[in-house]
Design a protein around this motif. Structure first.
Motif, PDB file in Angstrom:
ATOM      1  N   ARG A 140      -6.851  -1.793   4.862  1.00 21.48           N
ATOM      2  CA  ARG A 140      -6.604  -0.506   5.548  1.00 21.48           C
ATOM      3  C   ARG A 140      -7.375  -0.457   6.870  1.00 21.48           C
ATOM      4  NH1 ARG A 140      -3.830   3.094   2.466  1.00 21.48           N
ATOM      5  NH2 ARG A 140      -3.737   2.712   0.210  1.00 21.48           N
ATOM      6  N   ASP A 186      -5.981   0.083  10.671  1.00 24.75           N
ATOM      7  CA  ASP A 186      -6.519   1.209  11.460  1.00 24.75           C
ATOM      8  C   ASP A 186      -6.935   0.770  12.847  1.00 24.75           C
ATOM      9  OD1 ASP A 186      -6.132   3.051   9.445  1.00 24.75           O
ATOM     10  OD2 ASP A 186      -8.182   2.923   8.675  1.00 24.75           O
ATOM     11  N   LEU A 222       0.829  -1.199   0.000  1.00 22.80           N
ATOM     12  CA  LEU A 222       0.000   0.000   0.000  1.00 22.80           C
ATOM     13  C   LEU A 222       0.867   1.255   0.000  1.00 22.80           C
ATOM     14  CD1 LEU A 222      -2.761  -0.986   2.604  1.00 22.80           C
ATOM     15  CD2 LEU A 222      -2.657  -1.477   0.155  1.00 22.80           C
ATOM     16  N   ASP A 223       0.466   2.228  -0.823  1.00 22.17           N
ATOM     17  CA  ASP A 223       1.120   3.548  -0.848  1.00 22.17           C
ATOM     18  C   ASP A 223       2.628   3.414  -1.051  1.00 22.17           C
ATOM     19  OD1 ASP A 223      -1.443   4.637  -0.203  1.00 22.17           O
ATOM     20  OD2 ASP A 223      -1.047   4.215   1.912  1.00 22.17           O
ATOM     21  N   GLU A 253      -8.630  -3.973  -0.526  1.00 22.96           N
ATOM     22  CA  GLU A 253      -7.778  -2.876  -0.063  1.00 22.96           C
ATOM     23  C   GLU A 253      -8.434  -2.135   1.097  1.00 22.96           C
ATOM     24  OE1 GLU A 253      -5.819   1.360  -1.517  1.00 22.96           O
ATOM     25  OE2 GLU A 253      -6.860   0.089  -2.982  1.00 22.96           O
ATOM     26  N   GLN A 254      -9.724  -1.856   0.980  1.00 29.28           N
ATOM     27  CA  GLN A 254     -10.439  -1.169   2.063  1.00 29.28           C
ATOM     28  C   GLN A 254     -10.397  -1.994   3.347  1.00 29.28           C
ATOM     29  OE1 GLN A 254     -14.404  -0.322   0.659  1.00 29.28           O
ATOM     30  NE2 GLN A 254     -13.724   1.170  -0.874  1.00 29.28           N
TER      31      GLN A 254
END
Length: 315
Positions: free
Chosen positions: A309, A313, A266-267, A305-306
């Motif tokens: 994340r 979190d 990610l990122d 992906e959601q």
């Protein structure tokens, strides 16, 4: 930590001088059961002001004994990972004995004479299910018989979870990984399951989908979790990055494809081909699905992906 690699028959001068507490076991994965045995040895070593030593093997004994048609051994840890865990636990001397046919042929008495007394053990510590000698014919309760009062024997009882009877074991953890039950496997390990490998070129299909992946070449003898999509972290250089990973055959793009391990970081936007990386396996998001269209796959990847994340979190 000093690492001493021995091949049978070893030379006496290869063994450091000084007495020790010697902890015995193969310790694949160095899970919480193993940690209990090693920490027991550590406590005794501190009380007696002796060095803490561990004797393990460079490969699983079954490699020597198994038939050609047998299932290949799948490890929870590489030798390097095992060394790192041992160092973290405070082991001072790590003996890595080459498990060869000549070593395996030692009768129980010769094993004790050469690999416990010969390693200057004043205390031998093992799990209750430790076996030794030719055909692993003797178990831990026979250590005092063959020790002949030359060293103290401490046998650590079976470690289980509360309200359970099944012991914490490497085979149990492998089974949980095969079933995709990562949280349970990680709990028994006492840390997040981790594999290491090299980033190699793949088909670059993920990039065209908007989800570029690092294709990881993993040693054939490492245990992989069940095929599916996972929440991961990947270590590139000295830094850990959040990621989502896939173990599968990319069935959406055809049948009879090779099994691959692919990690979408990610990122992250770096070229890392040829890098040695480590991957942690936190949670299984879903099983593998052959999608009817590329659009359907992309929509699912967006949801994955959601979920990834959201997992971090709330971690």
């Amino acid at each position: 930590m000093e690492i001493i690699k021995l091949r049978h028959p070893y030379k006496p001068e290869e063994i450091p001088v000084g007495d020790c507490v010697l902890v015995l076991g193969f310790f694949d994965g160095v899970h919480r059961g193993h940690q209990e045995v090693i920490n027991t040895g550590k406590k005794i070593a501190q009380e007696k002001n002796l060095k803490l030593a561990v004797m393990t093997f460079n490969q699983h004994p079954a490699v020597v004994f198994q038939q050609v048609q047998s299932k290949p051994i799948k490890y929870l840890s590489t030798l390097r990972q095992k060394e790192e865990r041992m160092a973290e636990l405070g082991v001072e001397l790590l003996y890595e004995v080459a498990f060869t046919s000549s070593f395996a042929a030692l009768n129980p008495q010769d094993f004790v004479d050469q690999y416990i007394v010969g390693l200057h053990a004043k205390v031998a510590v093992s799990g209750f299910d430790y076996n030794f000698g030719k055909d692993q014919a003797a178990d831990a309760k026979y250590l005092p018989k063959y020790g002949k009062d030359r060293f103290e024997v401490v046998i650590v009882a079976k470690k289980t979870e509360e309200f359970e009877t099944e012991k914490i074991s490497s085979s149990r953890i492998r089974r949980l990984l095969s079933e995709g039950r990562l949280e349970e496997a990680n709990h028994l390990l006492g840390y997040i399951y981790e594999i290491s490998g090299t980033v190699i070129h793949g088909e670059a299909r993920g990039r065209s989908l908007g989800y570029p992946t690092a294709n990881i070449q993993v040693p054939d003898d490492m245990k992989l979790p069940k095929e599916g999509v996972y929440v991961n972290q990947i270590k590139v250089g000295d830094e850990w990055y959040p990621a989502m990973g896939s173990i599968g055959h990319n069935d959406t793009f055809g049948s009879n494809r090779m099994l691959t391990v692919e990690i979408n970081i990610l990122d992250f936007n770096q070229q890392i081909y040829g890098e040695k990386v480590s991957v942690r396996w936190y949670h299984m998001l879903r099983g593998q699905v052959a999608f009817e269209s590329v659009e359907g796959l992309i929509k699912q990847l967006e949801a994955d992906e959601q979920a990834t994340r959201a997992y971090f979190d709330h971690l």
